[in-house]
Design a protein around this motif. Structure first.
Motif, PDB file in Angstrom:
ATOM      1  N   TYR A 208     -20.326 -25.745  -3.585  1.00 41.72           N
ATOM      2  CA  TYR A 208     -21.666 -25.164  -3.606  1.00 41.72           C
ATOM      3  C   TYR A 208     -22.194 -24.945  -2.185  1.00 41.72           C
ATOM      4  O   TYR A 208     -22.755 -23.882  -1.865  1.00 41.72           O
ATOM      5  CB  TYR A 208     -22.594 -26.100  -4.388  1.00 41.72           C
ATOM      6  CG  TYR A 208     -24.064 -25.768  -4.275  1.00 41.72           C
ATOM      7  CD1 TYR A 208     -24.613 -24.683  -4.955  1.00 41.72           C
ATOM      8  CD2 TYR A 208     -24.909 -26.550  -3.478  1.00 41.72           C
ATOM      9  CE1 TYR A 208     -25.963 -24.386  -4.850  1.00 41.72           C
ATOM     10  CE2 TYR A 208     -26.255 -26.255  -3.370  1.00 41.72           C
ATOM     11  CZ  TYR A 208     -26.776 -25.174  -4.051  1.00 41.72           C
ATOM     12  OH  TYR A 208     -28.117 -24.865  -3.936  1.00 41.72           O
ATOM     13  N   ILE A 209     -22.018 -25.938  -1.329  1.00 45.42           N
ATOM     14  CA  ILE A 209     -22.481 -25.817   0.066  1.00 45.42           C
ATOM     15  C   ILE A 209     -21.715 -24.717   0.794  1.00 45.42           C
ATOM     16  O   ILE A 209     -22.300 -23.922   1.544  1.00 45.42           O
ATOM     17  CB  ILE A 209     -22.334 -27.175   0.788  1.00 45.42           C
ATOM     18  CG1 ILE A 209     -23.316 -28.188   0.194  1.00 45.42           C
ATOM     19  CG2 ILE A 209     -22.572 -27.027   2.291  1.00 45.42           C
ATOM     20  CD1 ILE A 209     -23.084 -29.611   0.665  1.00 45.42           C
ATOM     21  N   ASN A 212     -22.985 -21.282  -0.149  1.00 44.05           N
ATOM     22  CA  ASN A 212     -24.255 -20.978   0.518  1.00 44.05           C
ATOM     23  C   ASN A 212     -24.060 -20.654   1.990  1.00 44.05           C
ATOM     24  O   ASN A 212     -24.709 -19.745   2.528  1.00 44.05           O
ATOM     25  CB  ASN A 212     -25.220 -22.164   0.360  1.00 44.05           C
ATOM     26  CG  ASN A 212     -25.947 -22.159  -0.967  1.00 44.05           C
ATOM     27  OD1 ASN A 212     -26.934 -21.448  -1.160  1.00 44.05           O
ATOM     28  ND2 ASN A 212     -25.434 -22.940  -1.910  1.00 44.05           N
ATOM     29  N   LEU A 215     -22.624 -17.087   2.150  1.00 49.84           N
ATOM     30  CA  LEU A 215     -23.628 -16.069   1.849  1.00 49.84           C
ATOM     31  C   LEU A 215     -24.628 -15.922   2.991  1.00 49.84           C
ATOM     32  O   LEU A 215     -25.013 -14.799   3.366  1.00 49.84           O
ATOM     33  CB  LEU A 215     -24.372 -16.435   0.559  1.00 49.84           C
ATOM     34  CG  LEU A 215     -23.557 -16.356  -0.741  1.00 49.84           C
ATOM     35  CD1 LEU A 215     -24.366 -16.900  -1.903  1.00 49.84           C
ATOM     36  CD2 LEU A 215     -23.136 -14.913  -1.020  1.00 49.84           C
ATOM     37  N   PHE A 216     -25.055 -17.052   3.559  1.00 45.85           N
ATOM     38  CA  PHE A 216     -26.009 -17.004   4.667  1.00 45.85           C
ATOM     39  C   PHE A 216     -25.401 -16.281   5.869  1.00 45.85           C
ATOM     40  O   PHE A 216     -26.042 -15.403   6.465  1.00 45.85           O
ATOM     41  CB  PHE A 216     -26.405 -18.438   5.059  1.00 45.85           C
ATOM     42  CG  PHE A 216     -27.388 -18.501   6.183  1.00 45.85           C
ATOM     43  CD1 PHE A 216     -28.749 -18.514   5.932  1.00 45.85           C
ATOM     44  CD2 PHE A 216     -26.961 -18.537   7.511  1.00 45.85           C
ATOM     45  CE1 PHE A 216     -29.669 -18.555   6.966  1.00 45.85           C
ATOM     46  CE2 PHE A 216     -27.861 -18.583   8.556  1.00 45.85           C
ATOM     47  CZ  PHE A 216     -29.222 -18.594   8.280  1.00 45.85           C
ATOM     48  N   CYS A 236     -31.357 -16.647   4.416  1.00 43.23           N
ATOM     49  CA  CYS A 236     -31.983 -17.482   3.374  1.00 43.23           C
ATOM     50  C   CYS A 236     -32.241 -16.672   2.113  1.00 43.23           C
ATOM     51  O   CYS A 236     -32.111 -17.184   0.989  1.00 43.23           O
ATOM     52  CB  CYS A 236     -33.288 -18.068   3.896  1.00 43.23           C
ATOM     53  SG  CYS A 236     -33.064 -19.326   5.164  1.00 43.23           S
ATOM     54  N   CYS A 239     -29.107 -16.444   0.064  1.00 44.37           N
ATOM     55  CA  CYS A 239     -28.875 -17.735  -0.597  1.00 44.37           C
ATOM     56  C   CYS A 239     -29.835 -17.917  -1.775  1.00 44.37           C
ATOM     57  O   CYS A 239     -29.466 -18.491  -2.803  1.00 44.37           O
ATOM     58  CB  CYS A 239     -29.053 -18.874   0.402  1.00 44.37           C
ATOM     59  SG  CYS A 239     -27.768 -18.963   1.665  1.00 44.37           S
ATOM     60  N   PHE A 242     -28.641 -16.154  -4.906  1.00 43.11           N
ATOM     61  CA  PHE A 242     -27.626 -16.930  -5.614  1.00 43.11           C
ATOM     62  C   PHE A 242     -28.236 -18.132  -6.328  1.00 43.11           C
ATOM     63  O   PHE A 242     -27.985 -18.368  -7.510  1.00 43.11           O
ATOM     64  CB  PHE A 242     -26.546 -17.383  -4.617  1.00 43.11           C
ATOM     65  CG  PHE A 242     -25.666 -18.478  -5.141  1.00 43.11           C
ATOM     66  CD1 PHE A 242     -24.777 -18.247  -6.184  1.00 43.11           C
ATOM     67  CD2 PHE A 242     -25.724 -19.758  -4.597  1.00 43.11           C
ATOM     68  CE1 PHE A 242     -23.963 -19.269  -6.674  1.00 43.11           C
ATOM     69  CE2 PHE A 242     -24.924 -20.775  -5.079  1.00 43.11           C
ATOM     70  CZ  PHE A 242     -24.043 -20.537  -6.114  1.00 43.11           C
ATOM     71  N   ASN A 243     -29.061 -18.915  -5.616  1.00 37.68           N
ATOM     72  CA  ASN A 243     -29.591 -20.158  -6.171  1.00 37.68           C
ATOM     73  C   ASN A 243     -30.578 -19.923  -7.304  1.00 37.68           C
ATOM     74  O   ASN A 243     -30.597 -20.682  -8.285  1.00 37.68           O
ATOM     75  CB  ASN A 243     -30.249 -20.989  -5.064  1.00 37.68           C
ATOM     76  CG  ASN A 243     -29.238 -21.717  -4.201  1.00 37.68           C
ATOM     77  OD1 ASN A 243     -28.760 -22.780  -4.556  1.00 37.68           O
ATOM     78  ND2 ASN A 243     -28.892 -21.128  -3.070  1.00 37.68           N
ATOM     79  N   VAL A 280     -30.526 -28.083  -6.944  1.00 30.76           N
ATOM     80  CA  VAL A 280     -30.657 -26.642  -6.651  1.00 30.76           C
ATOM     81  C   VAL A 280     -32.133 -26.283  -6.533  1.00 30.76           C
ATOM     82  O   VAL A 280     -32.516 -25.443  -5.707  1.00 30.76           O
ATOM     83  CB  VAL A 280     -29.954 -25.800  -7.738  1.00 30.76           C
ATOM     84  CG1 VAL A 280     -30.225 -24.314  -7.534  1.00 30.76           C
ATOM     85  CG2 VAL A 280     -28.455 -26.067  -7.720  1.00 30.76           C
ATOM     86  N   ALA A 283     -33.164 -27.158  -3.162  1.00 35.80           N
ATOM     87  CA  ALA A 283     -32.581 -26.191  -2.226  1.00 35.80           C
ATOM     88  C   ALA A 283     -33.393 -24.894  -2.219  1.00 35.80           C
ATOM     89  O   ALA A 283     -33.636 -24.304  -1.150  1.00 35.80           O
ATOM     90  CB  ALA A 283     -31.127 -25.909  -2.602  1.00 35.80           C
ATOM     91  N   LEU A 287     -35.116 -23.344   1.090  1.00 35.21           N
ATOM     92  CA  LEU A 287     -34.737 -21.998   1.529  1.00 35.21           C
ATOM     93  C   LEU A 287     -35.931 -21.050   1.509  1.00 35.21           C
ATOM     94  O   LEU A 287     -36.080 -20.198   2.401  1.00 35.21           O
ATOM     95  CB  LEU A 287     -33.619 -21.461   0.633  1.00 35.21           C
ATOM     96  CG  LEU A 287     -32.238 -22.104   0.800  1.00 35.21           C
ATOM     97  CD1 LEU A 287     -31.329 -21.718  -0.353  1.00 35.21           C
ATOM     98  CD2 LEU A 287     -31.605 -21.696   2.138  1.00 35.21           C
TER      99      LEU A 287
END
Length: 729
Positions: A208-209, A212, A215-216, A236, A239, A242-243, A280, A283, A287
């Motif tokens: 997961y990390i 991210n 993607l960032f 951000c 990200c 996605f999140n 999440v 997160a 973000l």
């Protein structure tokens, strides 16, 4: 009152403790430097005055009606450093109320009655008489009608645990503030046991990390020409795309329930989807704050360098034309930030656990507005959302359709102690579930639009009805309990003829019993059920040695599991045709690998055991015959309000309860054959014993308070046991 031998104080600790006691005494004592009985009670924090009075009279060596510092220190020194005989004699003097040098039955009864009050145990007078005589007859070796000191000493030797703990220390009366010495230990998160037990979650979090980070980086590199703040905002933002999609995927309960039956459950941490959903969520909050801050800084720079618009126009209007739909990016961004903060605050543990579940429930429905605003806010979000949004919408439509088509009725209700509502709901022939599953329940008579999750407490093998046991902790659950307490409930309900027919049917099936108690009634209340949904306990039948730990109403998921386990156990039970001997064949098969089940139930008070005592009695009866390889199901009951065996005030009571349980083959507190243990479990000893049994891989399933969950999880990691936690009770 009694401490283990390994917990006696060192010389340094003893000196510090005596110094602390002296200061405490000076704070409590008045100008006369003495303390009276009331001050002594306050210092001891004893519930029952009997023991405070007995201790006070024994400490008051000159019978002046008050205790001086010298008298107190002399008594404490005797109890801390005296011989075993000295301490036994002090115990004998506590029980010898009239000071005659012997204990008669009436004195023993007074002591035991005070013990019961101190332990918050309520027993009939006849049972108290039985306890008294059980202990008295066992201790009175010469049948003289009185117990002497030597007889009491001999009786105590029959109880090794009591003798081991007979290092009486007054530090248990006036405890100084505990100061833990710092010892350098390996952090729990760096131990091999932690990584082994959490391998799926840790692997998932690493992936997961990394997603991210990728993607960032990719989004930021695409906007290098716009400067650092824009790069940060865009990174951000990607990200967040996605999140904000992924957080919904983690709550696709029907999909997750289906995946539990596949090989995916061995790879992904499906049992921890709620925890991952929360992570999440945090997160997304982080973000979104960074994303918004970066845009504000960039707008401030544009205001200074270009000057076409003011900062407030960039943030609160559509004039700058920022965004792919009518320049709505900034306005929707501000609203989104407010909604995210609101949802985060209202989903905190404090709100959910403090009786305000409805606040969490209604504010969490803001996710619909969040997704709608995100589509307007960013040009790429809809591409991320289209698949997961379709799945989420499909789940909701299927759930609504199934619940509405399968509308059912609450046909029976039983109000149990501690404000627990036992609902019996008519079961559709198409409703199939596994032990430990939970459902969402809607009862329009309580709240038309509210759905609440509860674990099914009946076994799947029970064909006609399902059970729910609901503890009154919040607004909705309290309304439910109060609603069924109303005497006029049946009179005000619609469809009275249908209801009367239902009542007659149930009365016929209840061996002709037509009279219901005040808290037990038949009814016909419309309700809707959405589910069932799977939980970690679905894996219990693939375990070899399962340990089920329930705290309070946390027994609910295990009630269903235990019934199902014992149903399968009965299917394998064999009876000898020529005699009454019965045994159980090897329980292990393709569906159930279980070789041993330990069930541990921890309750604060005696009344809480009434919730499922009838069920547990049936389970005991199912395996009344001893098995060649030991009992398949072992039950362990703990009552935390009762004084532990390490407390001097409880010694006589616990000895009497043990003796009477052996005599009657039944526990006096619950009526079960399993003896109820006082106090809290010593988890290290409990798990050590389980490890020594070597019945196979141990899986521990827990349902109860988060604080206790952390303690048990740490012990599981130490012993290498797999730990699962239920989220719904």
């Amino acid at each position: 009152m009694v401490m283990n031998k390994d917990s006696t104080m060192s010389v340094d600790d003893d000196a510090n403790w005596l110094e602390w006691v002296t200061k405490q005494f000076e704070n409590i004592a008045g100008e006369d430097k003495e303390i009276n009985l009331e001050e002594f009670k306050t210092a001891l924090k004893v519930k029952e005055s009997f023991f405070a009075e007995r201790f006070f009279s024994l400490f008051d060596s000159d019978a002046s009606g008050s205790i001086s510092l010298d008298e107190l220190l002399e008594a404490l020194n005797l109890l801390t450093h005296g011989s075993e005989t000295d301490k036994l004699r002090f115990l004998f003097q506590v029980y010898d109320v009239d000071g005659s040098g012997s204990i008669d039955p009436d004195e023993l009864r007074i002591v035991l009655k005070s013990c019961l009050r101190e332990s918050a145990i309520s027993l009939p007078e006849e049972k108290l008489d039985d306890l008294t005589m059980a202990l008295f007859e066992s201790a009175d070796k010469d049948n003289s009608g009185a117990i002497t000191f030597e007889e009491l000493k001999e009786e105590l030797e029959n109880f090794p645990e009591v003798m081991d703990n007979l290092t009486i220390s007054a530090a248990n009366w006036l405890k100084p503030p505990t100061t833990e010495k710092y010892t350098r230990q390996t952090p729990r998160y760096l131990t091999p046991a932690y990584w082994h037990n959490n391998s799926r979650k840790l692997l998932f979090m690493c992936c997961y990390i990394l997603v991210n980070i990728f993607l960032f980086t990719f989004a930021a590199m695409e906007h290098t020409s716009f400067g650092g703040w824009v790069m940060l905002a865009k990174g951000c933002g990607q990200c967040l795309n996605f999140n904000c999609t992924f957080i919904g995927v983690l709550m696709l309960r029907r999909c997750l329930t289906w995946l539990r039956a596949t090989w995916v459950v061995r790879v992904l941490p499906l049992d921890q989807h709620v925890l991952l959903h929360q992570l999440v969520g945090f997160a997304i909050f982080g973000l979104s704050v960074v994303h918004a801050f970066a845009h504000v800084v960039n707008f401030a720079k544009l205001t200074q360098n270009v000057g076409t618009y003011q900062l407030w126009e960039y943030l609160l209007t559509t004039r700058p034309g920022i965004g792919w739909i009518y320049g709505l990016a900034s306005v929707t961004g501000v609203i989104l930030q407010l909604l995210i903060v609101l949802m985060l605050i209202c989903s905190s543990t404090f709100v959910r656990r403090s009786g305000h579940f409805e606040v969490f429930y209604w504010t969490h429905l803001s996710y619909i507005w969040v997704w709608a605003l995100l589509i307007l806010h960013g040009s790429n979000f809809w591409k991320w959302f289209v698949l997961s949004g379709f799945l989420f919408l499909t789940e909701k439509i299927v759930g609504i359709a199934v619940s509405r088509i399968g509308a059912t009725q609450v046909v029976e209700v039983n109000l149990l102690p501690s404000k627990v509502t036992h609902l019996v709901i008519k079961r559709s022939p198409f409703f199939h579930y596994k032990p430990g599953d939970y459902v969402y329940v809607n009862i329009p008579a309580i709240a038309k639009y509210e759905w609440h999750p509860f674990t099914i407490s009946s076994a799947p093998e029970q064909k006609d009805t399902i059970w729910l046991h609901i503890r009154s902790l919040g607004q909705w659950t309290n309304q439910l309990f109060e609603y069924f307490r109303q005497p006029e409930l049946l009179d005000n309900e619609p469809k009275r003829l249908t209801k009367n027919m239902t009542n007659k049917k149930h009365q016929r099936s209840s061996r002709g019993s037509k009279v219901l108690s005040e808290n037990h009634r038949y009814c016909n209340i419309k309700c809707y059920i959405d589910g069932p949904y799977g939980t970690p306990t679905r894996t219990i039948f693939t375990s070899e040695h399962a340990v089920l730990i329930g705290a309070g109403i946390g027994i609910t998921p295990f009630a269903s599991i235990l019934q199902s386990i014992m149903y399968r156990y009965r299917m394998r039970k064999q009876n000898c045709p020529s005699c009454s001997y019965s045994w159980c064949e090897n329980v292990k098969d393709n569906e159930m690998s279980l070789r041993k089940v330990d069930f541990i139930w921890i309750n604060r008070d005696q009344k809480s055991f009434e919730w499922f005592v009838s069920l547990l009695t049936k389970l005991e009866m199912d395996q009344a015959d001893e098995e060649p390889q030991g009992r398949f199901l072992e039950m362990h009951m703990y009552m935390t309000s009762a004084l532990s065996k390490n407390d001097m005030k409880a010694l006589g009571l616990q000895m009497a309860l043990d003796l009477l349980a052996k005599k009657e083959n039944r526990d006096s507190i619950t009526g079960l054959r399993t003896r109820t243990q006082p106090g809290r479990p010593d988890w290290s000893k409990v798990f050590q014993k389980i490890a020594e049994e070597k019945k196979g891989k141990v899986h521990v399933f827990f349902c109860g308070s988060p604080v206790l969950a952390k303690t048990i999880k740490a012990q599981c990691e130490h012993f290498g046991f797999k730990f699962y936690k239920e989220n719904f009770q």
